[in-house]
Design an enzyme around this catalytic site. Structure first.
Site, PDB file in Angstrom:
ATOM      1  N   HIS A 272       0.801  -1.216   0.000  1.00 50.47           N
ATOM      2  CA  HIS A 272       0.000   0.000   0.000  1.00 50.47           C
ATOM      3  C   HIS A 272       0.838   1.271   0.000  1.00 50.47           C
ATOM      4  CE1 HIS A 272      -2.682  -3.101   1.814  1.00 50.47           C
ATOM      5  NE2 HIS A 272      -3.449  -2.614   0.871  1.00 50.47           N
ATOM      6  N   GLU A 293      10.651  -9.081  20.811  1.00 51.61           N
ATOM      7  CA  GLU A 293      11.435  -8.632  21.960  1.00 51.61           C
ATOM      8  C   GLU A 293      10.525  -8.104  23.072  1.00 51.61           C
ATOM      9  OE1 GLU A 293      15.020  -7.294  21.809  1.00 51.61           O
ATOM     10  OE2 GLU A 293      14.775  -6.505  23.845  1.00 51.61           O
ATOM     11  N   ALA A 294       9.413  -7.461  22.675  1.00 49.16           N
ATOM     12  CA  ALA A 294       8.506  -6.879  23.665  1.00 49.16           C
ATOM     13  C   ALA A 294       7.562  -7.915  24.258  1.00 49.16           C
ATOM     14  CB  ALA A 294       7.702  -5.748  23.024  1.00 49.16           C
ATOM     15  N   GLY A 295       7.679  -9.170  23.815  1.00 51.47           N
ATOM     16  CA  GLY A 295       6.833 -10.214  24.398  1.00 51.47           C
ATOM     17  C   GLY A 295       5.584 -10.512  23.589  1.00 51.47           C
ATOM     18  N   VAL A 298       5.312 -13.612  17.940  1.00 50.86           N
ATOM     19  CA  VAL A 298       5.637 -13.361  16.537  1.00 50.86           C
ATOM     20  C   VAL A 298       6.123 -14.663  15.905  1.00 50.86           C
ATOM     21  CG1 VAL A 298       7.075 -12.017  14.954  1.00 50.86           C
ATOM     22  CG2 VAL A 298       6.284 -10.975  17.089  1.00 50.86           C
ATOM     23  N   PRO A 299       5.449 -15.143  14.863  1.00 53.33           N
ATOM     24  CA  PRO A 299       5.893 -16.389  14.229  1.00 53.33           C
ATOM     25  C   PRO A 299       7.172 -16.156  13.425  1.00 53.33           C
ATOM     26  CG  PRO A 299       4.068 -15.460  12.994  1.00 53.33           C
ATOM     27  CD  PRO A 299       4.277 -14.581  14.193  1.00 53.33           C
ATOM     28  N   SER A 301       7.433 -16.842  10.204  1.00 50.37           N
ATOM     29  CA  SER A 301       7.052 -16.359   8.876  1.00 50.37           C
ATOM     30  C   SER A 301       5.541 -16.258   8.817  1.00 50.37           C
ATOM     31  CB  SER A 301       7.529 -17.347   7.801  1.00 50.37           C
ATOM     32  OG  SER A 301       6.710 -18.510   7.854  1.00 50.37           O
TER      33      SER A 301
END
Lengths: 605, 444
Positions: A272, A293-295, A298-299, A301
């Site tokens: 976009h 890092e923030a917890g 996150v996979p 991919s």
């Protein structure tokens, strides 16, 4: 605001986008909403008053307005604006709606609104506490409650993706296409979503990820959130901050798309308008790392995203945070449905007893009901229950115009036809066909011109001057023999009734000042019975709370003449029956009453 | 894309066109010409109004959207000493520079085609000021500095920033800018610097610039402003409102970006004519994996995933041949054209390693695009390219959902089987990018 939408939320849809509106109403029907989610449509160039849509197998009418102000005034409960204007006008439509006020949420679909205008629009809305979704978005959804336009796609997909009832996930994405995809993923790997927003693809959007997620944090239906970000911009960092400082405590699964961008130095625009990484911080990889890092969950991919969602869901389920969701009963949209060719909004004969505007006939017909012909007219013509002073006035008018002797052209025609051996109905319509601008039409004309003069604050002298320029004698002024000294008793009666029972008679008061001026020129230029009726009808409607536009519509559609038609039919039928009773022979006009002036036709060679 | 760069010459022309509306009290001579060859420059010098080209010492430089021309040694302002460049010198220099490819310090390379030529303005380093404006987060930011020229970046700490929220009124804007004029602007220039800065901001704002920088500018006697160098980007979404103010302005391709290929150009032209969205960028014409993806977001995740799996399975990013999307409900005809363009491109070269080609026809679950209708266009393209696709051993993977998807998937499967194409077809029950895994994990 805990929840973006509820089952009672209603919207005003700006632009008559029939497919999208039908999809909303199909959704409403499927989830068994009581009211349609679209309360009104704004279509500046449409001359329609309403648009028909399917409601299950049946059809309903959604009112159409020329502008947002009218739509909002008529539907104050509708606090969502769905702005489907083009990128050229979307800004103006939003700003106007902000000015009008009363909107809680506005969704803007146009892509490519000039950035400066988008910023101004968003800033103004923010200041007023209005949540803007978009621009450049497919919208938002609160499953089981309210769905914007095309979001979620077809009804089949909505059911497959469990978007018909609330799940546990709060979903935010930029992209509209991937919103559907994520809903599907969440349905397969968890229990569906509780609320979802596609924030929009332009660089400047009204509500960002964090705005929506902070609301979802407060929404008790949302047990965890899924965020699908994009390369470019720094919005994801605001989410990270909120996680770090404790404003966001619910588990979050997140992924930023656009990791491909690192392979290409510049020049290729991935995704976009908002998605162009200007700095290392704005790359998808950097944002994914920072979120992890923030917890935030996150996979590795995008392809692994379903797995991560499933893991978070399974844990919450095991902990009891997420309970089993009962599958609600839903309506089915019939496969085949037919639009109806006729619409009726005044009476209904499908039940036990036929009704007039919702009132069984027996409840208005017999004397003990205390109802009159005036009441029946108010129901069938105006779909309202008028107060007694108004129905009495209507009745008085009908009675007053019923007949005016055999010599007037309509009665004469009816009589001649009856004497030709024709039936009552044939004779009646012959008489009725005479009614028009010269016979009976003064009621319409008087209402129209006097109202016009009054609306434009013309003095009586200016009004006379205006009519002179138009080249028309003032309708409703003048009588063959009556004058101020020898007043028309019918007129006196009507005026007396109005003065006593009407809450106000502003147009009559104005007309009387005009009469003073006209009679000073010629004695018989009085306000006649047609004029009085037309003018008092306007006063009646004003007192009943109709807007000037509505009254103008009554005049334009010939409503006033209708009173004359109904009343005078009584007289015509009287004359016709009179002829039948007297068995009068065929009428032939005496030849000595005709001026014959016939020359021999010239031959053209 | 919303922000588009314009040439330095065009930026200066915009200043000149609107000068009196914003900068009255200051003067701007606008002595600039934009030429593509030495010959054109010599011809220009014969025109009325351009006598200065023969009379004054000149400066010449490429005008192709890239900066740091001084550091790239691409500014002609002296032979022996500054200010001794004649018309003939400039013409010769231009012809020499455009005769061979040039590589910049940044690594971009390409041919120089456009040059701006202006009079040489004698001045000293300390006369050079800096001013620019752009959008940061949601606000406009005006940057001002007494240290202009090539040194501004090294001296960025001396630049004063003024944040201007979108709803700030003109009086407050003026007050804010005046209060923040850099302290090191000499006393004699302070007042007029402030006035110029206020006018500059309003000009930037009203003409819908996304970025505007003059570095440096010099304030001469008689309030003459010399704009020595300028960088500008416009918000092209405002184009419909700015027709008169911008005139017929050009948005050139960035230097070093290959000119569009004929195929990319054809798709761009088709895109301009339809309400739908058709985009195509060729990343590697020799690539093995070709994509035809519906939707902007989906096209990104497919590209991401192809890169991930290619690298994890012994391939590389070079396997990805193209990037693009078709979306917003294109017609059958438009989809056919788009598909044929891709099929044609992917069957031009054999894979250098002799591997089969992979075609990914992907997409998320559409909101309103009729899948069967767009797939009809792809099927029509199959009919015309089946033999070629087979010659390259093309393996086709389809994944799609949305309105009418069952019919679309059934149709495309039937058509491919009938034509003898190797195809696998999946619907919304399969994860959107899982066909990439199937395609790339299978053949190591």
């Amino acid at each position: 605001m805990e929840r973006l939408f509820t089952r009672d939320t209603q919207a005003i849809f700006w632009n008559n986008n029939k497919t999208a509106i039908q999809r909303m109403l199909d959704y409403d029907y499927v989830i068994k909403r009581e009211t349609p989610s679209v309360a009104a449509i704004v279509a500046p160039t449409s001359s329609n008053k309403f648009e028909k849509f399917f409601w299950g197998a049946d059809e309903i009418m959604v009112p159409v307005y020329k502008n947002t102000a009218d739509a909002k005034a008529a539907n104050p409960q509708a606090d969502v604006l769905l702005n489907f204007a083009s990128f050229r006008t979307a800004y103006d439509v939003t700003m106007e709606a902000l000015e009008i006020g009363g909107f809680r949420v506005m969704m803007i679909t146009a892509e490519g609104i000039p950035e400066r205008l988008a910023r101004k629009m968003n800033a103004t809305a923010r200041k007023l506490g209005v949540t803007v979704i978009g621009p450049a978005t497919v919208g938002a959804i609160a499953p089981g409650a309210f769905k914007i336009a095309n979001i979620g796609g077809t009804i089949e997909n909505i059911i497959n993706s469990k978007l018909h009832r609330a799940g546990s996930c709060g979903l935010v994405t930029r992209s509209g296409g991937l919103f559907n995809e994520l809903s599907n993923i969440i349905a397969i790997n968890a229990d569906g979503i509780a609320e979802g927003v596609a924030i929009g693809g332009d660089r400047f959007v009204g509500s960002t990820f964090i705005d929506n997620m902070l609301r979802m944090e407060k929404n008790p239906d949302v047990k965890y959130m899924v965020l699908l970000g994009e390369v470019g911009g720094t919005e994801e960092y605001k989410v990270i901050e909120a996680v770090k400082d404790g404003r966001l405590t619910k588990p979050i699964v997140a992924w930023c798309i656009g990791t491909i961008a690192k392979h290409f130095s510049s020049g290729v625009q991935f995704g976009h308008a908002g998605a162009s990484a200007n700095a290392e911080r704005e790359t998808a990889a950097a944002k994914n790392a920072a979120m992890k890092e923030a917890g935030i969950y996150v996979p590795d991919s995008f392809n692994d995203l379903p797995k991560t969602i499933n893991e978070v869901y399974t844990v919450l389920k095991a902990e009891g945070v997420i309970k089993d969701i009962p599958e609600p009963e839903i309506n089915k949209i019939p496969k085949h449905r037919r639009p109806k060719h006729f619409v009726c909004t005044i009476s209904d004969d499908r039940g036990e007893e036929a009704t007039y505007a919702g009132f069984p006939i027996s409840s208005v017909a017999t004397p003990d009901t205390g109802k009159t012909i005036g009441d029946v007219i108010s129901l069938l013509w105006f779909k309202k229950v008028y107060p007694k002073w108004a129905t009495d006035f209507i009745e008085t008018v009908i009675k007053t115009v019923a007949d005016h002797g055999p010599a007037v052209s309509g009665a004469h025609n009816a009589k001649v036809t009856a004497r030709a051996g024709k039936s009552v109905v044939e004779s009646l319509v012959t008489g009725l066909l005479t009614i028009g601008p010269r016979f009976g039409g003064a009621i319409d004309g008087a209402a129209q011109y006097f109202k016009y003069a009054d609306d434009n604050n013309m003095t009586p002298a200016e009004f006379l001057n205006y009519m002179k320029k138009q080249g028309i004698p003032i309708p409703g002024i003048g009588h063959r023999i009556k004058s101020l000294k020898n007043p028309d008793k019918r007129v006196e009666g009507l005026k007396k009734y109005a003065k006593e029972f009407f809450p106000s008679t502003s147009l009559l008061d104005y007309a009387l000042t005009v009469e003073q001026l006209t009679t000073s020129k010629k004695e018989n230029l009085i306000l006649n019975v047609d004029g009085t009726i037309g003018i008092l009808m306007v006063d009646m409607w004003r007192a009943l709370g109709y807007s000037e536009e509505e009254i103008n519509e009554f005049i334009e559609s010939g409503t006033l003449n209708s009173f004359f038609i109904v009343g005078r039919s009584i007289g015509f039928i009287g004359h016709i029956l009179d002829e039948k009773r007297l068995a009068m022979p065929m009428y032939r006009h005496p030849m000595d009453d005709i001026l014959y002036n016939v020359e021999k036709a010239e031959e053209i060679k | 894309m919303a922000q588009k760069a314009i040439r330095e010459y065009d930026g200066k022309a915009l200043f000149a066109k609107h000068w009196e509306d914003y900068f009255s009290g200051f003067h701007y001579a606008f002595k600039s010409v934009l030429v593509t060859s030495g010959e054109e420059l010599l011809k220009k010098a014969e025109e009325h109004g351009f006598e200065w080209l023969k009379q004054e010492p000149l400066v010449a430089k490429p005008d192709m959207l890239f900066g740091k021309r001084g550091k790239n040694d691409l500014v002609l302002f002296k032979k022996e000493k500054p200010g001794d460049v004649t018309l003939e010198d400039a013409a010769k220099w231009i012809d020499e520079k455009r005769s061979h490819p040039v590589t910049l310090l940044s690594g971009q390379s390409g041919m120089l085609t456009h040059f701006i030529v202006e009079p040489f303005t004698p001045h000293t380093q300390d006369q050079e000021y800096y001013i620019s404006a752009t959008v940061v987060d949601e606000d406009d930011v005006l940057y001002m500095s007494a240290e202009g020229g090539m040194e501004v970046e090294e001296n960025w700490d001396k630049v004063v920033e003024v944040r201007i929220p979108i709803d700030m009124d003109d009086t407050s804007i003026e007050k804010e800018i005046r209060a923040n004029v850099p302290a090191d602007i000499p006393e004699k220039d302070r007042e007029r610097f402030a006035s110029f800065a206020v006018a500059f901001y309003k000009f930037y704002r009203d003409l819908n610039f996304a970025y505007l920088e003059i570095n440096p500018f010099v304030m001469l006697d008689n309030n003459e402003i010399a704009i020595l160098d300028l960088v500008a980007r416009l918000d092209d979404t405002a184009g419909f409102m700015m027709k008169d103010k911008w005139g017929n302005i050009e948005f050139p391709t960035a230097f070093g970006m290959e000119e569009l290929s004929p195929e990319e150009k054809a798709i761009a032209e088709a895109d301009a004519k339809t309400g739908a969205s058709l985009k195509l960028t060729i990343l590697n014409p020799m690539g093995r994996v070709w994509t035809m993806v519906a939707g902007g977001g989906a096209s990104v995740v497919y590209a991401d995933t192809i890169a991930d799996f290619a690298e994890a399975n012994g391939g590389s990013i070079a396997d990805l041949a193209n990037y693009g999307e078709y979306s917003g409900g294109p017609t059958t005809g438009e989809t056919k054209f788009y598909a044929e363009t891709i099929f044609d491109l992917m069957t031009r070269h054999k894979d250098p390693k002799g591997r089969n080609k992979i075609l990914i026809i992907g997409g998320a679950i559409a909101n309103f695009t009729d899948v069967a209708k767009t797939f009809t266009g792809i099927i029509q393209a199959f009919e015309n390219y089946a033999e070629k696709l087979k010659e390259h051993g093309t393996k086709i993977y389809v994944r799609r959902g949305g309105p009418n998807y069952e019919k679309g998937l059934k149709d495309i499967k039937e058509a491919a089987d009938r034509l003898g194409l190797d195809i696998e077809v999946y619907g919304p029950e399969t994860h959107v990018t899982d066909i990439v895994r199937m395609a790339l994990e299978e053949k190591k």
